[in-house]
Write an enzyme that holds these catalytic residues in place. Structure first.
Site, short mmCIF file in Angstrom:
data_model
loop_
_atom_site.label_atom_id
_atom_site.label_comp_id
_atom_site.label_asym_id
_atom_site.label_seq_id
_atom_site.Cartn_x
_atom_site.Cartn_y
_atom_site.Cartn_z
N TYR A 123 0.83 -1.21 0.00
CA TYR A 123 0.00 0.00 0.00
C TYR A 123 0.87 1.27 0.00
O TYR A 123 0.35 2.37 0.19
CB TYR A 123 -0.91 0.04 1.22
N LYS A 190 4.35 -14.31 4.60
CA LYS A 190 4.61 -15.29 3.55
C LYS A 190 6.12 -15.26 3.28
O LYS A 190 6.58 -15.02 2.15
CB LYS A 190 3.78 -14.94 2.30
N ASP A 223 -1.71 -17.91 4.14
CA ASP A 223 -2.74 -18.80 3.58
C ASP A 223 -3.21 -19.81 4.62
O ASP A 223 -4.41 -20.07 4.79
CB ASP A 223 -2.25 -19.50 2.29
N ASP A 247 -5.15 -6.20 6.36
CA ASP A 247 -6.41 -5.68 5.82
C ASP A 247 -7.37 -6.83 5.51
O ASP A 247 -8.54 -6.81 5.87
CB ASP A 247 -6.09 -4.92 4.53
#
Ligand code: NAD
Length: 356
Positions: A123, A190, A223, A247
């Site tokens: 972002y 991740k 995930d 988010d």
């Protein structure tokens, strides 16, 4: 007297902020509101979605209650939220996802908090359009560095992630866990794929965790976290993550806990704090007395807690819980098959419950 900046925002903002102010004023805590503009209405009035007077008011008072704001489409304006977070260095977002008894959810055991970085990550706004001069330069620099450059038709969104920014957010997460008597902090990432960025986040989280042997720490791939949240929501406690995952996880958490209409939030910096719900301006509901004010009211309870008014905050949360448990005076997002109440009636019910 606690001096608070008040931003009504756009869409359902004025209605839910009005409801929250009514309830907060009834809480017995002395609050003085300084009304300021932000969002699409501010852009029309002042030529900018975030007037300098609004920023100055928050910088001086250090606490704001804010309704959702819209960015006028195609206006070229930057979002008031992103600008506010940058200008006031509100580096960390805190979003509790706690299912109240009676909330419309199949996961009533949900009781978690998503804490996310507000700065950097995808972002950051470092966007390099496909076919641009910038894209050519980045591709050339990558080729020079021996990396395989992306194709000329690929757009690039660049993801910066520094240890300094990660450290502030993870420290906030541990401080929150301690003050809220929570058991565990889980870093979500991740790092198996994005070693240069999420790897920094994970490494920093481990360093900060070592400073807090009194709080359990673990980490989870994003995930796997999404899977586990739906499979076993009751196991999650404090989740800390970079911006994008945070988010996504907070909207997932909001759904698990009963919906956006119930999900409060806040952004914290070293100097200032801004309290606002997770939801947006819900334009299709605006001006119809159909907005659920409970997310905004619960954001107000977080504000009271921040002001050191823990007892009043707990009373307010208990009043919201009582109205939800009663299951009668609720808006249509919570009572889709029964006769719903309006925004004003819900606020009045919470005020009445405060006195019980
Ligand atoms: P949204 O949160 O406004 O709406 C998503 C869905 O949830 C809609 O169906 C809406 O009716 C419902 N909903 C949201 N809040 C509700 C409430 N209090 N009571 C009942 N139902 C509610 O998200 P969106 O439609 O993606 O965004 C609309 C606008 O809000 C956009 O301009 C977006 O940029 C802005 N936005 C602002 C903020 C903020 O200021 N913090 C956050 C998110 C979105």
């Amino acid at each position: 007297m606690n001096r608070i900046t008040l931003i009504e925002g756009d869409g359902i903002g004025p209605e839910v902020v009005g409801a929250a102010v009514q309830v907060l004023d009834a809480s017995g805590v002395p609050l003085e509101w300084d009304r300021r503009d932000a969002g699409a209405r501010a852009a029309a009035r002042h030529g900018t979605p975030l007037p300098e007077e609004t920023i100055a008011s928050i910088a001086e008072r250090r606490v704001a209650l804010k309704g959702p704001t819209a960015t006028p489409a195609g206006s070229g304006f930057r979002s008031a939220n992103l600008t506010l977070r940058e200008r006031l260095d509100l580096h960390t977002g805190v979003r509790p996802c706690v299912a109240l008894p009676g909330a419309p959810t199949r996961f009533p055991e949900t009781d978690l908090v998503v804490i996310r970085m507000n700065h950097e990550d995808l972002y950051a706004g470092i966007e390099v359009p496909a076919g641009s001069k910038g894209s050519e330069q980045v591709r050339a620099a990558l080729a020079n560095a021996g990396a395989r450059p992306p194709g000329a038709d690929a757009g690039l969104s660049i993801k910066p992630l520094s240890a300094a920014a990660a450290r502030r957010t993870v420290r906030t997460a541990f401080a929150f866990a301690l003050s809220a008597h929570r058991r565990r902090v889980t870093a979500v990432h991740k790092a198996t794929v994005m070693r240069a960025t999420d790897g920094v986040f994970l490494e920093t989280a481990r360093e900060v965790a070592a400073e807090h042997p009194d709080v359990r720490f673990d980490d989870r791939l994003v995930d796997t976290m999404c899977h586990d949240l739906v499979a076993r929501p009751g196991e999650a406690d404090v989740l800390v993550a970079p911006v994008l995952y945070g988010d996504l996880l907070s909207d997932l958490g909001a759904a698990l806990a009963g919906g956006l209409g119930l999900a409060p939030g806040a952004s914290f910096g070293e100097e200032c704090a801004v309290f606002e719900p997770v939801h947006g301006t819900a334009p299709r509901r605006a001006g119809q007395d159909r907005a659920n004010p409970l997310a905004m009211i619960r954001s107000g309870a977080m504000l009271l807690d921040h002001l050191g008014e823990a007892m009043a905050a707990r009373r307010l949360e208990a009043a919201v819980a009582a109205v939800v448990a009663e299951g009668v005076t609720l808006t249509d997002d919570m009572r889709p098959h029964a006769r719903p109440a309006g925004t004003e009636a819900v606020a009045a019910a919470v005020v009445a419950a405060l006195d019980r």
